[in-house]
Scaffold this active site. Structure first.
Site, PDB file in Angstrom:
ATOM      1  N   GLY A   1      -3.142  30.254 -31.196  1.00  3.70           N
ATOM      2  CA  GLY A   1      -2.455  30.855 -30.065  1.00  3.70           C
ATOM      3  C   GLY A   1      -1.624  29.877 -29.272  1.00  3.70           C
ATOM      4  O   GLY A   1      -0.669  29.299 -29.780  1.00  3.70           O
TER       5      GLY A   1
ATOM      6  N   CYS B   1       4.409  18.214 -31.429  1.00  2.00           N
ATOM      7  CA  CYS B   1       5.063  19.320 -32.142  1.00  2.00           C
ATOM      8  C   CYS B   1       6.201  18.834 -33.029  1.00  2.00           C
ATOM      9  O   CYS B   1       7.087  19.610 -33.404  1.00  2.00           O
ATOM     10  CB  CYS B   1       5.549  20.380 -31.169  1.00  2.00           C
TER      11      CYS B   1
END
Length: 221
Positions: free
Chosen positions: A151, A169
């Site tokens: 999530g 990321c």
């Protein structure tokens, strides 16, 4: 209907096991769509596309996970949400991510922070002319048997120095920020949690064929 399980600080592996339990129950239609909300002790997790150069240079352990995306950090001061949602056919993974983004953008707006999507990058961002994009919420999901796992992580008041050990990321040209940094005051997980519950309830669940078609007034969000 979206149910919530509220937890405090939960070790990552323990929360991952709970996700798998809820996923199996949701696949079997034994529970409604459910979202875990919690914090983790400090931990790095690496999605399937993580490159070696993105990992911490000091040998800090990293947990490999079966979500999309790359490496990120979780820890105190970060509200983590794991929505376990059964999606209608045909599966729209991008739509699921966009609904999470919309909910978190609305949470930021509730607190007075203008957050946006950035084309080509998942998550929720703060942008300023002439400055690097700043990520305030990371998103990485997995869909199995039409049901979602993993999530989002929304930075409330975490220690952002943890992110300096990695390439968060996989984006070396971006920075990481928090609600506290953007607002110049301490924004706690406890303050943000009810806003996240309200906005996920509003935005997260996809339209299904049996859902009532909204009127133009109720659809204008």
């Amino acid at each position: 209907m979206l149910a919530f399980e509220h937890h405090g600080v939960v070790p990552y592996e323990e929360a991952w096991a709970r996700q798998r339990e809820l996923h199996a129950l949701r696949v079997a239609d034994e529970i409604p769509d459910t979202c875990l909300l919690l914090e983790h002790p400090p931990v790095y997790t690496a999605g399937k596309r993580t490159e070696d150069f993105e990992r911490p240079t000091d040998g800090t352990p990293v947990i490999a996970v079966d979500r999309g995306g790359r490496i990120t950090w979780h820890g105190p001061g970060q509200l983590v949400g794991y929505p376990i949602v059964k999606l209608p056919m045909p599966i729209d993974a991008v739509g699921h991510v966009r609904r999470i983004e919309q909910a978190l953008i609305a949470v930021c707006a509730d607190l007075g922070v203008t957050a946006v999507r950035v084309p080509g990058r998942s998550g929720v961002w703060i942008t300023s002319p002439g400055a690097p994009d700043r990520k305030i919420a990371a998103i990485g999901v997995r869909i199995s048997r039409c049901t979602t796992m993993h999530g989002f992580a929304l930075n409330c008041n975490p220690d952002l120095s943890w992110f300096r050990r990695i390439v968060p990321c996989g984006l070396p040209d971006a920075e990481v920020t928090s609600l506290s940094v953007e607002l110049g005051r301490n924004v706690t997980v406890a303050e943000v949690r009810p806003l996240v519950v309200a906005r996920l309830t509003e935005f997260l669940l996809p339209a299904r064929p049996t859902d009532r078609v909204p009127t133009p007034q109720s659809a204008a969000n």
